[in-house]
Enzyme design. Structure first.
Site, short mmCIF file in Angstrom:
data_model
loop_
_atom_site.label_atom_id
_atom_site.label_comp_id
_atom_site.label_asym_id
_atom_site.label_seq_id
_atom_site.Cartn_x
_atom_site.Cartn_y
_atom_site.Cartn_z
N HIS A 41 0.83 -1.21 0.00
CA HIS A 41 0.00 0.00 0.00
C HIS A 41 0.86 1.25 0.00
O HIS A 41 1.03 1.90 1.03
CB HIS A 41 -0.93 -0.01 1.22
CG HIS A 41 -2.12 -0.89 1.05
ND1 HIS A 41 -2.83 -1.41 2.11
CD2 HIS A 41 -2.73 -1.34 -0.08
CE1 HIS A 41 -3.83 -2.15 1.64
NE2 HIS A 41 -3.78 -2.13 0.33
N HIS A 74 -0.18 -8.77 0.96
CA HIS A 74 -1.25 -8.95 1.96
C HIS A 74 -1.83 -10.36 1.96
O HIS A 74 -2.57 -10.71 2.88
CB HIS A 74 -2.39 -7.96 1.68
CG HIS A 74 -1.91 -6.56 1.49
ND1 HIS A 74 -1.70 -6.00 0.26
CD2 HIS A 74 -1.55 -5.62 2.40
CE1 HIS A 74 -1.26 -4.76 0.40
NE2 HIS A 74 -1.15 -4.51 1.69
N CYS A 96 3.53 -11.90 2.29
CA CYS A 96 4.59 -11.86 3.30
C CYS A 96 4.58 -13.17 4.10
O CYS A 96 3.51 -13.62 4.52
CB CYS A 96 4.37 -10.68 4.25
SG CYS A 96 5.58 -10.65 5.58
N GLU A 126 -5.60 -7.96 3.80
CA GLU A 126 -5.01 -9.06 4.57
C GLU A 126 -6.09 -9.84 5.31
O GLU A 126 -6.08 -11.08 5.37
CB GLU A 126 -3.97 -8.52 5.56
CG GLU A 126 -3.32 -9.66 6.36
CD GLU A 126 -2.44 -9.19 7.50
OE1 GLU A 126 -1.72 -8.18 7.34
OE2 GLU A 126 -2.48 -9.83 8.56
N THR A 166 -1.58 -8.62 11.03
CA THR A 166 -0.18 -8.37 11.37
C THR A 166 0.15 -6.90 11.63
O THR A 166 1.20 -6.60 12.20
CB THR A 166 0.74 -8.85 10.23
OG1 THR A 166 0.34 -8.17 9.03
CG2 THR A 166 0.68 -10.35 10.04
N SER A 225 -2.32 0.34 6.46
CA SER A 225 -2.77 0.11 7.84
C SER A 225 -1.69 0.48 8.85
O SER A 225 -1.94 1.23 9.80
CB SER A 225 -3.16 -1.37 8.00
OG SER A 225 -3.42 -1.68 9.33
N ASN A 226 -0.46 -0.02 8.65
CA ASN A 226 0.57 0.21 9.67
C ASN A 226 0.94 1.69 9.76
O ASN A 226 1.28 2.19 10.82
CB ASN A 226 1.78 -0.71 9.45
CG ASN A 226 2.67 -0.23 8.34
OD1 ASN A 226 3.55 0.59 8.56
ND2 ASN A 226 2.44 -0.71 7.11
S1 SF4 Z 1 4.37 -5.08 7.71
FE1 SF4 Z 1 4.91 -7.04 8.66
S2 SF4 Z 1 3.45 -8.52 7.86
FE2 SF4 Z 1 3.33 -6.69 6.54
S3 SF4 Z 1 4.76 -7.12 4.88
FE3 SF4 Z 1 5.93 -6.04 6.46
S4 SF4 Z 1 6.87 -7.68 7.72
FE4 SF4 Z 1 5.21 -8.58 6.52
#
Ligand code: SF4
Length: 313
Positions: A41, A74, A96, A126, A166, A225-226
Site C-alpha cells: 500500500h 497482503h 509476506c 489481509e 499483522t 494500515s501500519n
Molecule cells: S508489515 Fe509485517 S506482515 Fe506486513 S509485509 Fe511487512 S513484515 Fe510482513
C-alpha cells in the site's frame, strides 16, 4: 527547529521481498505482468512499478488467460488462489511469510475444530485473505474492538483460538485480547500475538521520538494500515500528526513556530521520501537532524527460487 528521525522506519522485509518479486518477474517475463491488488500500500511504489510494466487489478477476472500473476504482500483467499490457478500456470506469491504464518495458524486451529476469532480491520485485504482460508462450512469470527467481543457468543463446550492481523496497534490489540480472555478464559492464542516485528518496532520508535517532538509526520499512503497506526500513536498523545505521500503535501502552517518535528515512514514507504521531507524541512528552518537510536532489524525474506537468476541470487 529540530528534526527527529524514528528508527527503525520505512521498508520491512515483507515489502522488500514483494517489490523484488514484481521487479524480477518483469525482468524474466517482460511486460506486462498482473498484480492482484496493490502489491504494497504505497502510491510511490505502485506508480514506479506501473511504469516498469506491472498492471494492478482488483479482480483475477481482469487478467487475460495465461498472464503472469503475482499475489500482493497482503495474501489472498483460497478462492482467489483457485481462480488464478485456473487462469495461468505462471503465478508468483508475494504474500509476506508472516501473513502466511497467520493463514497456517487459522487452518491448524480449524482442523482441531476450534472456534476461531480473528482480530483485524474489516475490508482490509489481509483480513479478507485470512478469512478466506477458512475450510468449507467453518466460520472465522472477525472482531475489530472490545465492543465486538461483547457481542461474541460460543457454545460452552467448544475450544477457542484467536489470531490477529499483522499490522494492528499493539496497544489496542492488547485491550481486545484482554477482553477475549476475560470473556472466554479458555481461549488459546499465539505466544505473543501475530502483530509482526516491523509493525511493533515502528510503533515503539514513534513512542520514543514523540517524547521529544511537537508534531509527527508519517510517510505512507492513506490505505496503509501500519502507517495509520503510527499516526494514531501521536494523536493519542495529543500531538498533531500527519500522514502524507510526499514532501509536497506538507503545509507550512503545520511547522510554523514548532521546535521539533518527528518523522517516520510506514513499512511500505521508501527512504527516498523521508529524505525529501528532511530536505523540505531543512529549507524551511529545519536545523539539526537527529537519528534516534532504535532496534536494528536483520530480517530478510528471500524471493522464490524460480525468480533467482545466476547473476542475481
Ligand atoms: S508489515 Fe509485517 S506482515 Fe506486513 S509485509 Fe511487512 S513484515 Fe510482513
Amino acid at each position: 527547529m529540530k528534526v527527529l528521525l524514528a528508527n527503525p522506519r520505512g521498508f520491512c522485509a515483507g515489502v522488500e521481498r514483494a517489490i523484488e518479486i514484481v521487479e524480477r518477474a518483469i525482468e524474466l517475463h517482460g511486460k506486462p505482468i498482473y498484480v492482484r491488488h496493490e502489491v504494497v500500500h504505497n502510491k510511490f511504489v505502485v506508480n514506479r512499478l506501473t511504469k516498469m510494466g506491472a498492471i494492478f487489478v482488483d479482480d483475477i477476472e481482469d487478467i487475460p488467460e495465461g498472464g503472469v500473476i503475482i499475489f500482493s504482500a497482503h495474501g489472498v483467499s483460497q478462492s482467489v488462489r483457485n481462480s488464478a490457478n485456473a487462469l495461468s500456470n505462471t503465478i508468483y506469491d508475494a504474500t509476506c511469510p508472516l501473513v502466511t504464518k497467520v493463514h497456517k495458524e487459522v487452518l491448524r486451529n480449524q482442523k482441531k475444530k476450534h472456534g476461531v476469532v480473528l482480530i483485524g480491520h474489516q475490508g482490509h485485504p489481509e483480513v479478507e485473505g485470512t478469512l478466506g482460508q477458512s475450510s468449507e462450512g467453518q466460520h472465522i469470527h472477525l472482531v475489530e474492538d472490545v465492543e465486538d467481543v461483547e457481542g461474541l457468543f460460543f457454545n460452552q463446550d467448544i475450544d477457542l483460538s484467536y489470531t490477529t492481523q499483522t499490522t494492528l496497534s499493539v496497544d489496542d490489540t492488547q485491550l481486545v485480547v484482554k477482553a477475549l480472555k476475560d470473556k472466554f478464559p479458555h481461549i488459546n492464542g499465539p505466544k505473543k500475538n501475530d502483530i509482526c516485528y516491523a509493525t511493533q518496532n515502528r510503533q515503539d520508535a514513534v513512542k520514543e521520538i514523540m517524547k521529544y517532538s511537537d508534531i509527527l509526520i508519517v510517510l505512507g499512503s492513506k490505505n496503509s494500515s501500519n502507517s495509520n497506526r503510527l499516526m494514531e500513536i501521536a494523536i493519542n498523545m495529543n500531538k498533531p500528526s500527519y500522514l502524507i505521500d510526499g514532501a509536497d503535501e506538507i503545509q507550512k502552517s503545520w511547522i510554523d513556530g514548532i521546535n521539533s518535528v518527528g518523522v517516520t515512514a510506514g513499512a511500505s514507504a521508501p527512504e527516498l521520501l523521508v529524505q525529501e521531507v528532511v530536505d523540505f524541512l531543512s529549507s524551511y528552518g529545519g536545523g539539526e537532524v537527529i537519528e534516534i537510536d532504535g532496534i536494528e532489524e536483520s530480517t530478510h525474506f528471500p524471493v522464490p527460487k524460480s525468480l533467482r537468476t545466476e547473476k542475481n541470487k
